[in-house]
Design a protein around this motif. Structure first.
Motif, PDB file in Angstrom:
ATOM      1  N   GLU A 118      55.491-111.349 -85.592  1.00 58.10           N
ATOM      2  CA  GLU A 118      54.276-110.563 -85.394  1.00 58.10           C
ATOM      3  C   GLU A 118      53.876-109.850 -86.678  1.00 58.10           C
ATOM      4  OE1 GLU A 118      54.084-108.151 -81.806  1.00 58.10           O
ATOM      5  OE2 GLU A 118      55.665-109.417 -80.943  1.00 58.10           O
ATOM      6  N   THR A 173      52.918-119.987 -77.829  1.00 56.57           N
ATOM      7  CA  THR A 173      51.552-119.507 -77.604  1.00 56.57           C
ATOM      8  C   THR A 173      51.523-118.556 -76.414  1.00 56.57           C
ATOM      9  OG1 THR A 173      50.647-121.542 -78.567  1.00 56.57           O
ATOM     10  CG2 THR A 173      49.169-120.236 -77.178  1.00 56.57           C
ATOM     11  N   ALA A 174      52.228-118.897 -75.346  1.00 59.16           N
ATOM     12  CA  ALA A 174      52.299-118.007 -74.176  1.00 59.16           C
ATOM     13  C   ALA A 174      52.966-116.690 -74.550  1.00 59.16           C
ATOM     14  CB  ALA A 174      53.057-118.697 -73.041  1.00 59.16           C
ATOM     15  N   ARG A 175      54.024-116.752 -75.359  1.00 53.29           N
ATOM     16  CA  ARG A 175      54.705-115.530 -75.805  1.00 53.29           C
ATOM     17  C   ARG A 175      53.747-114.655 -76.615  1.00 53.29           C
ATOM     18  NH1 ARG A 175      60.388-115.364 -79.252  1.00 53.29           N
ATOM     19  NH2 ARG A 175      61.407-115.230 -77.233  1.00 53.29           N
ATOM     20  N   ARG A 206      50.457-114.585 -76.412  1.00 51.31           N
ATOM     21  CA  ARG A 206      49.477-114.000 -75.484  1.00 51.31           C
ATOM     22  C   ARG A 206      50.093-112.822 -74.723  1.00 51.31           C
ATOM     23  NH1 ARG A 206      47.776-119.509 -74.160  1.00 51.31           N
ATOM     24  NH2 ARG A 206      45.740-119.805 -75.140  1.00 51.31           N
ATOM     25  N   ASN A 207      51.316-112.986 -74.264  1.00 53.51           N
ATOM     26  CA  ASN A 207      52.001-111.903 -73.545  1.00 53.51           C
ATOM     27  C   ASN A 207      52.169-110.667 -74.404  1.00 53.51           C
ATOM     28  OD1 ASN A 207      52.228-113.409 -71.214  1.00 53.51           O
ATOM     29  ND2 ASN A 207      54.302-114.110 -71.663  1.00 53.51           N
ATOM     30  N   ARG A 208      52.204-110.847 -75.709  1.00 53.37           N
ATOM     31  CA  ARG A 208      52.332-109.718 -76.636  1.00 53.37           C
ATOM     32  C   ARG A 208      50.965-109.228 -77.113  1.00 53.37           C
ATOM     33  NH1 ARG A 208      57.596-111.778 -80.116  1.00 53.37           N
ATOM     34  NH2 ARG A 208      59.033-111.668 -78.356  1.00 53.37           N
ATOM     35  N   SER A 209      49.909-109.749 -76.493  1.00 50.13           N
ATOM     36  CA  SER A 209      48.521-109.358 -76.801  1.00 50.13           C
ATOM     37  C   SER A 209      48.107-109.668 -78.235  1.00 50.13           C
ATOM     38  CB  SER A 209      48.291-107.880 -76.489  1.00 50.13           C
ATOM     39  OG  SER A 209      48.545-107.633 -75.129  1.00 50.13           O
TER      40      SER A 209
END
Length: 146
Positions: free
Chosen positions: A58, A88-90, A92-95
């Motif tokens: 990040e 990609t899902a991870r 998104r989950n982290r905004s």
């Protein structure tokens, strides 16, 4: 598919080593794999050995995908696509609002999954500065919808 653990560090390094030798990946010390194991998603084979990995780091609202590799005998099996979808899902989950990566290869998998070439100046500054211009990597990015 699972999140990597610190004790996966030596196996992450070993999995990556052949790709470093071919120039597909940058060399990273074992200490990085140990310290940043939480960045990685891994795919395990039936025998429990790691067969693929992908790191997500990040940088403020953006994420950087790095150290993406799949063992040769699993390439073309969909494993890389599943790792990319999970990362990609991870994200998104982290905004996170965007994902970036750099590739010396064709980037086909990324391009099929919504990534497009961008200028390095559009990427997170610290990461873009760390890129080695001698490698000739292309920077790819994709926006993430909420």
């Amino acid at each position: 598919m699972r999140a990597a653990r610190r004790d996966d560090g030596p196996e992450l390094a070993a999995l990556s080593r052949p790709f470093v030798r071919t120039g597909a990946l940058r060399e990273r010390p074992l200490s990085l794999y140990l310290a940043r194991a939480a960045d990685f998603l891994v795919a395990q084979g039936p025998d429990g050995a790691l067969e693929g990995c992908l790191g997500l780091r990040e940088h403020a609202a953006a994420g950087v995908l790095y150290n993406f590799c799949v063992v040769p005998h699993r390439q073309g099996s969909g494993m890389g696509g599943r790792l990319l979808q999970a990362a990609t899902a991870r994200a998104r989950n982290r905004s996170l609002t965007a994902l970036f990566t750099a590739t010396t290869g064709s980037g086909r998998l990324f391009l099929r999954n919504g990534f497009a070439p961008v200028r390095p100046s559009q990427a997170p500054v610290a990461w873009a500065r760390s890129l080695d211009p001698g490698r000739g990597a292309r920077v790819l990015a994709r926006a993430l919808e909420a």
